[in-house]
Design a protein around this motif. Structure first.
Motif, PDB file in Angstrom:
ATOM      1  N   SER A  13       0.857  -1.189   0.000  1.00  0.00           N
ATOM      2  CA  SER A  13       0.000   0.000   0.000  1.00  0.00           C
ATOM      3  C   SER A  13       0.895   1.242   0.000  1.00  0.00           C
ATOM      4  O   SER A  13       2.082   1.180   0.342  1.00  0.00           O
ATOM      5  CB  SER A  13      -0.898   0.003   1.235  1.00  0.00           C
ATOM      6  N   PHE A  14       0.318   2.375  -0.376  1.00  0.00           N
ATOM      7  CA  PHE A  14       1.112   3.601  -0.454  1.00  0.00           C
ATOM      8  C   PHE A  14       0.205   4.799  -0.225  1.00  0.00           C
ATOM      9  O   PHE A  14      -0.766   5.003  -0.954  1.00  0.00           O
ATOM     10  CB  PHE A  14       1.796   3.712  -1.820  1.00  0.00           C
ATOM     11  N   GLY A  15       0.513   5.585   0.797  1.00  0.00           N
ATOM     12  CA  GLY A  15      -0.300   6.766   1.083  1.00  0.00           C
ATOM     13  C   GLY A  15      -1.755   6.400   1.272  1.00  0.00           C
ATOM     14  O   GLY A  15      -2.106   5.553   2.095  1.00  0.00           O
ATOM     15  N   ALA A  16      -2.632   7.011   0.473  1.00  0.00           N
ATOM     16  CA  ALA A  16      -4.070   6.751   0.585  1.00  0.00           C
ATOM     17  C   ALA A  16      -4.502   5.502  -0.178  1.00  0.00           C
ATOM     18  O   ALA A  16      -5.662   5.098  -0.104  1.00  0.00           O
ATOM     19  CB  ALA A  16      -4.846   7.959   0.045  1.00  0.00           C
ATOM     20  N   TYR A  17      -3.579   4.861  -0.885  1.00  0.00           N
ATOM     21  CA  TYR A  17      -3.920   3.717  -1.723  1.00  0.00           C
ATOM     22  C   TYR A  17      -3.688   2.417  -0.971  1.00  0.00           C
ATOM     23  O   TYR A  17      -2.615   2.195  -0.398  1.00  0.00           O
ATOM     24  CB  TYR A  17      -3.089   3.742  -3.013  1.00  0.00           C
ATOM     25  N   ARG A  18      -4.687   1.554  -0.965  1.00  0.00           N
ATOM     26  CA  ARG A  18      -4.609   0.294  -0.225  1.00  0.00           C
ATOM     27  C   ARG A  18      -4.557  -0.879  -1.189  1.00  0.00           C
ATOM     28  O   ARG A  18      -5.363  -0.973  -2.114  1.00  0.00           O
ATOM     29  CB  ARG A  18      -5.829   0.149   0.708  1.00  0.00           C
ATOM     30  N   LEU A  19      -3.616  -1.784  -0.930  1.00  0.00           N
ATOM     31  CA  LEU A  19      -3.424  -2.925  -1.817  1.00  0.00           C
ATOM     32  C   LEU A  19      -3.218  -4.182  -0.984  1.00  0.00           C
ATOM     33  O   LEU A  19      -2.370  -4.217  -0.088  1.00  0.00           O
ATOM     34  CB  LEU A  19      -2.188  -2.690  -2.704  1.00  0.00           C
ATOM     35  N   GLY A  20      -3.994  -5.217  -1.278  1.00  0.00           N
ATOM     36  CA  GLY A  20      -3.810  -6.504  -0.620  1.00  0.00           C
ATOM     37  C   GLY A  20      -4.475  -6.597   0.741  1.00  0.00           C
ATOM     38  O   GLY A  20      -4.953  -5.609   1.310  1.00  0.00           O
ATOM     39  N   ASN A  21      -4.482  -7.812   1.279  1.00  0.00           N
ATOM     40  CA  ASN A  21      -5.053  -8.104   2.591  1.00  0.00           C
ATOM     41  C   ASN A  21      -3.980  -8.793   3.420  1.00  0.00           C
ATOM     42  O   ASN A  21      -4.034  -9.982   3.690  1.00  0.00           O
ATOM     43  CB  ASN A  21      -6.285  -9.003   2.436  1.00  0.00           C
ATOM     44  N   ASP A  22      -2.960  -8.013   3.773  1.00  0.00           N
ATOM     45  CA  ASP A  22      -1.760  -8.575   4.402  1.00  0.00           C
ATOM     46  C   ASP A  22      -2.054  -9.335   5.691  1.00  0.00           C
ATOM     47  O   ASP A  22      -1.529 -10.427   5.913  1.00  0.00           O
ATOM     48  CB  ASP A  22      -0.753  -7.462   4.693  1.00  0.00           C
ATOM     49  N   ASN A  33       7.636 -10.796   2.124  1.00  0.00           N
ATOM     50  CA  ASN A  33       8.541  -9.895   1.416  1.00  0.00           C
ATOM     51  C   ASN A  33       7.929  -8.500   1.478  1.00  0.00           C
ATOM     52  O   ASN A  33       6.907  -8.250   0.836  1.00  0.00           O
ATOM     53  CB  ASN A  33       8.702 -10.319  -0.046  1.00  0.00           C
ATOM     54  N   ILE A  34       8.548  -7.609   2.238  1.00  0.00           N
ATOM     55  CA  ILE A  34       7.929  -6.317   2.517  1.00  0.00           C
ATOM     56  C   ILE A  34       8.551  -5.217   1.651  1.00  0.00           C
ATOM     57  O   ILE A  34       9.764  -5.005   1.666  1.00  0.00           O
ATOM     58  CB  ILE A  34       8.074  -5.962   4.012  1.00  0.00           C
ATOM     59  N   ALA A  35       7.684  -4.528   0.885  1.00  0.00           N
ATOM     60  CA  ALA A  35       8.128  -3.448   0.004  1.00  0.00           C
ATOM     61  C   ALA A  35       8.820  -2.362   0.815  1.00  0.00           C
ATOM     62  O   ALA A  35       8.438  -2.063   1.951  1.00  0.00           O
ATOM     63  CB  ALA A  35       6.931  -2.878  -0.752  1.00  0.00           C
ATOM     64  N   CYS A  36       9.830  -1.755   0.199  1.00  0.00           N
ATOM     65  CA  CYS A  36      10.707  -0.830   0.923  1.00  0.00           C
ATOM     66  C   CYS A  36      10.598   0.616   0.469  1.00  0.00           C
ATOM     67  O   CYS A  36      11.479   1.437   0.755  1.00  0.00           O
ATOM     68  CB  CYS A  36      12.155  -1.291   0.787  1.00  0.00           C
ATOM     69  N   GLY A  41       4.859   0.839  -1.080  1.00  0.00           N
ATOM     70  CA  GLY A  41       5.116   0.972   0.344  1.00  0.00           C
ATOM     71  C   GLY A  41       5.512   2.383   0.736  1.00  0.00           C
ATOM     72  O   GLY A  41       5.882   3.204  -0.103  1.00  0.00           O
ATOM     73  N   ASP A  42       5.415   2.651   2.012  1.00  0.00           N
ATOM     74  CA  ASP A  42       5.852   3.926   2.587  1.00  0.00           C
ATOM     75  C   ASP A  42       6.224   3.662   4.042  1.00  0.00           C
ATOM     76  O   ASP A  42       6.014   2.548   4.541  1.00  0.00           O
ATOM     77  CB  ASP A  42       4.748   4.986   2.470  1.00  0.00           C
ATOM     78  N   PRO A  43       6.810   4.618   4.749  1.00  0.00           N
ATOM     79  CA  PRO A  43       7.260   4.334   6.115  1.00  0.00           C
ATOM     80  C   PRO A  43       6.175   3.774   7.032  1.00  0.00           C
ATOM     81  O   PRO A  43       6.409   2.830   7.782  1.00  0.00           O
ATOM     82  CB  PRO A  43       7.767   5.698   6.608  1.00  0.00           C
ATOM     83  N   LEU A  69       7.309   3.976  -8.771  1.00  0.00           N
ATOM     84  CA  LEU A  69       5.995   3.847  -8.139  1.00  0.00           C
ATOM     85  C   LEU A  69       4.880   3.779  -9.176  1.00  0.00           C
ATOM     86  O   LEU A  69       3.925   3.018  -9.029  1.00  0.00           O
ATOM     87  CB  LEU A  69       5.739   5.033  -7.205  1.00  0.00           C
ATOM     88  N   VAL A  70       4.994   4.561 -10.235  1.00  0.00           N
ATOM     89  CA  VAL A  70       3.943   4.607 -11.250  1.00  0.00           C
ATOM     90  C   VAL A  70       3.788   3.251 -11.933  1.00  0.00           C
ATOM     91  O   VAL A  70       2.684   2.782 -12.194  1.00  0.00           O
ATOM     92  CB  VAL A  70       4.227   5.718 -12.281  1.00  0.00           C
ATOM     93  N   GLY A  71       4.906   2.607 -12.223  1.00  0.00           N
ATOM     94  CA  GLY A  71       4.871   1.315 -12.909  1.00  0.00           C
ATOM     95  C   GLY A  71       4.932   0.128 -11.981  1.00  0.00           C
ATOM     96  O   GLY A  71       5.080  -1.010 -12.435  1.00  0.00           O
ATOM     97  N   PHE A  72       4.828   0.374 -10.667  1.00  0.00           N
ATOM     98  CA  PHE A  72       4.866  -0.692  -9.662  1.00  0.00           C
ATOM     99  C   PHE A  72       6.144  -1.538  -9.767  1.00  0.00           C
ATOM    100  O   PHE A  72       6.164  -2.707  -9.434  1.00  0.00           O
ATOM    101  CB  PHE A  72       3.620  -1.580  -9.791  1.00  0.00           C
TER     102      PHE A  72
END
Length: 254
Positions: A13-22, A33-36, A41-43, A69-72
């Motif tokens: 997920s990133f900012g206001a965008y939610r992705l997945g059901n971790d 595997n955690i995005a960095c 991902g974000d802090p 980020l744009v192209g994942f």
């Protein structure tokens, strides 16, 4: 006794965008595997995902990707070996800080997307990534495409290296993944995907799109947390492996 690790890409997920059901998927996998922060991902997401993984007793890994980020992180970029080294060191360090702050331990590093696929076939990039992991912590496990330049580079430098196979991807006759730009890159039929996974683990073979059986080593299986049916798929894979007499454990435990 057959033992395999089951890993999932998450924290995307990133900012206001939610992705997945971790949180739910963590109940079915042994490694995360955690995005960095480069491809996703974000802090805040990194910290939350690390905490969830620790609470779920799932092994933690850094998932460094290209700065896209744009192209994942799935678009090839013309980077040098030095670029690859530096971006991997940077991202491992970022996640390691959160892992340490939460009282956890990092198990592995798995490059993401285009970086992963480029390193699978380009020796210079593979060696740079392996060196980055080794210099940060030689006790880390390097995840790479089974039989690829990345796993060869990890083994050459002295890292514990896990050969990875994919539950939902098709293969070429040379053992590489079918590019996502092709319409047949993903396996849409769940039964077909489960059969492929079980065969890779129990027989050490996968049938390529060209109809040829390719020898393959399966230390860890990847599932993607961003799919529409990711949670149900994770449950099905775990059940299929257990039914085949396969035990699921993280790399360091197995």
């Amino acid at each position: 006794m057959k033992v395999v690790d089951l890993n999932c890409d998450m924290g995307e997920s990133f900012g206001a965008y939610r992705l997945g059901n971790d949180q739910a998927i963590l109940q079915h996998v042994s490694s995360a595997n955690i995005a960095c922060g480069f491809h996703a991902g974000d802090p805040s997401t990194m910290r939350k995902t690390v905490k969830l993984a620790i609470e779920s007793r799932v092994a933690i890994g850094a998932h460094p990707g290209l700065a896209d980020l744009v192209g994942f992180g799935r678009r090839n970029m013309d980077i040098s070996a030095q670029d690859a080294y530096e971006l991997v060191v940077y991202q491992i360090g970022a996640l390691q800080a959160f892992v340490q702050a939460e009282g956890g331990v990092m198990q592995h590093v798995k490059p993401h997307g285009a970086l992963y696929n480029m390193a699978a076939t380009r020796p210079a990039l593979a060696e740079a990534i392996a060196e980055a992991v080794y210099r940060v912590n030689p006790e880390l496990v390097l995840f790479g495409l089974a039989g690829s330049e990345l796993t060869r580079a990890g083994e050459k430098i002295g890292l514990c290296t896990a050969h990875e196979v994919f539950a939902d991807r098709t293969y070429q006759a040379d053992g590489t993944l079918t590019p996502r730009t092709q319409p047949d890159a993903l396996i849409a039929d769940e039964a077909e995907s489960l059969a492929q996974v079980v065969r890779m683990v129990t027989e050490g073979k996968v049938q390529s799109l060209q109809g040829v059986d390719v020898p393959i080593r399966a230390d860890t299986i990847c599932i993607h947390g961003d799919g529409a049916h990711a949670l149900a798929f994770a449950e099905s894979i775990r059940q299929a492996l257990q039914a085949a007499g396969v035990f699921i454990r993280c790399i360091r435990s197995s």
